[in-house]
Design an enzyme around this catalytic site. Structure first.
Site, short mmCIF file in Angstrom:
data_model
loop_
_atom_site.label_atom_id
_atom_site.label_comp_id
_atom_site.label_asym_id
_atom_site.label_seq_id
_atom_site.Cartn_x
_atom_site.Cartn_y
_atom_site.Cartn_z
N ALA A 10 41.23 41.00 77.41
CA ALA A 10 42.21 41.49 78.38
C ALA A 10 41.67 41.30 79.79
CB ALA A 10 42.52 42.96 78.13
N LEU A 12 42.38 37.99 82.74
CA LEU A 12 42.12 36.55 82.82
C LEU A 12 41.91 36.11 84.26
CD1 LEU A 12 44.75 35.36 80.19
CD2 LEU A 12 42.27 35.39 79.92
N LYS A 207 27.18 50.98 90.22
CA LYS A 207 26.11 50.34 89.43
C LYS A 207 24.89 51.24 89.34
CE LYS A 207 27.77 45.83 90.96
NZ LYS A 207 27.54 44.68 91.86
N GLY A 304 30.16 36.43 90.35
CA GLY A 304 30.72 35.09 90.14
C GLY A 304 31.08 34.86 88.70
#
Length: 429
Positions: A10, A12, A207, A304
């Protein structure tokens, strides 16, 4: 060969398309290393007709990600939508309750709901893997969840946001202003049209919350992180740091203290020629201090399509091999409540830059006020701003403002009702 591991994917966007391309490019190699084939059988996204960097015609389309998460044909649900609430959260919960493994790159979701989701995974004997949620292609989660479990960790810290590091690098290396550096980061796709999440330090904080839980065996506590971004850093701060032998970096730091665990995100002056200072562009680096392993550093591309897809695939291969780990290295029942150490007790050296009138007695006055507050100065330097007036000797011009730059000796940080501007007060590592 055993049956294939069947995936429902799920999301794209950049990362989702990267995962499909990676699997297409290395399907045979992945099957050999995983011990069985890995295949995507169904996909879901907001817009089926959108042009993408991957071919999706060979996959069954499912409009509703929650339905895909519960699909009886899949073994694992790969969530790459992003977002801490709504459909992403509900779809991950649905997958775990349906007995599906979950692989996600969703740091915001885990920083806010990670413990509850980990408990769901344990109750249903499935995996919740999130290597791609922290530092892109750097395998920091695997290292902390597996390789360093024999150590008592005292500190984990580093550069966790490539956008901020790219901006600060341009300001340092090319003399760019903050606004110009941000614009270039947006043009190159490192920063979003609304960059607040990155430059405000919140991405780094998400994070850091995950790394803190992995390092210290505590529940995630995003709300307890001190967060300061890079928005107010000026070219003068970059120049002053350079003259003093430092570089400015946005760091996320989690450290065990006698008062509890301190979590903070802020710009820091880092001595030149150290690994952190030498991390340039969009790269990330993470450092861990362990009692037996001593110092460990990992660095690489933090974002990226390629690096993040690599991390996602690493998690998928672990599933194909049948490896299931406690999401935060410790069972949720054994995770301790987060013991917060107040930032008011943090000890460190500080950098201050004041813009003042160029007149006799100013520096003496500053030194007096610092002494009144029991602040000891390691150095104080005055830099006159350039005038560039044709035909006039710059040394003869004394009417303009000047920058006074100070470095304090190490001292506890005091809370003040009136917060200093982040561009003026920058904590040193």
């Amino acid at each position: 060969m055993p049956n294939s591991l069947k995936l429902g994917l799920a999301g794209l966007g950049t990362v989702g398309a990267g995962v499909l391309r990676l699997l297409d490019a290395h399907a045979g190699q992945i099957a050999a290393r995983a011990g069985r084939p890995v295949q995507v059988v169904a996909v879901s996204a907001r817009d089926r007709s959108k042009k993408r960097d991957a071919v999706i015609d060979n996959y069954r389309w499912v409009d509703d990600p929650i339905a895909l998460a519960q699909d009886p044909e899949i073994d694992a649900f790969v969530e790459l939508m992003g977002g801490e609430e709504g459909i992403p959260k509900e779809s991950v919960e649905a997958a775990l309750k349906a007995g599906k493994h979950v692989v996600t790159a969703n740091k915001a979701l885990l920083a806010h709901h990670g413990v509850a989701l980990a408990k769901l995974a344990e109750e249903n004997d499935v995996a919740l893997n999130f290597e791609a949620a922290v530092a892109g292609g750097i395998p920091i989660v695997k290292v902390m969840r597996e390789s360093l479990q024999g150590n008592a960790i005292s500190r984990v810290y580093g550069i966790l946001n490539g956008t901020c590091n790219y901006i600060l690098t341009l300001m340092q290396e090319e003399g760019a202003t903050f606004d110009d550096a941000l614009k270039e980061a947006q043009e190159k796709g490192y920063a979003e049209a609304d960059p607040t999440f990155d430059i405000g330090g919140f991405d780094t904080a998400h994070k850091l919350a995950l790394l803190t839980s992995l390092a210290f065996g505590v529940e995630t506590a995003f709300e307890d992180i001190y967060v300061e971004g890079i928005q107010r850093i000026a070219a003068a701060d970059i120049e002053a740091a350079d003259r003093l032998g430092y570089r400015l970096k946005l760091l996320g730091v989690a450290a065990a203290t006698e008062h509890g665990i301190e979590q903070r995100v802020h710009p820091a002056m880092v001595a030149k020629h150290t690994p952190v200072a030498e991390t340039f562009g969009a790269q990330n680096c993470v450092l861990i201090d362990g009692d037996f392993v001593e110092d460990v550093m990992l660095s690489g591309q933090g974002a990226g399509a390629g690096p993040t897809a690599s991390a996602v695939m690493g998690d998928i291969i672990e599933l194909a091999r049948g490896h299931i780990f406690a999401p935060f290295a410790t069972k949720t029942a054994d995770l301790k409540p987060y013991p917060k150490a107040e930032m008011g007790g943090h000890a460190g050296s500080y950098y201050l830059r004041l813009t003042v009138r160029d007149q006799t007695g100013v520096i003496a006055g500053i030194a007096t006020r610092m002494a009144e507050q029991d602040i000891s100065l390691e150095s104080i330097v005055q830099h006159r701003q350039r005038t560039d007036i044709p035909g006039v000797d710059e040394d003869e011009v004394h009417t303009g403002p000047v920058d006074v730059v100070m470095i304090t000796h190490e001292r506890p940080k005091r809370r003040s009702k009136k917060r200093s501007r982040p561009s003026r007060v920058t904590d040193m590592l």
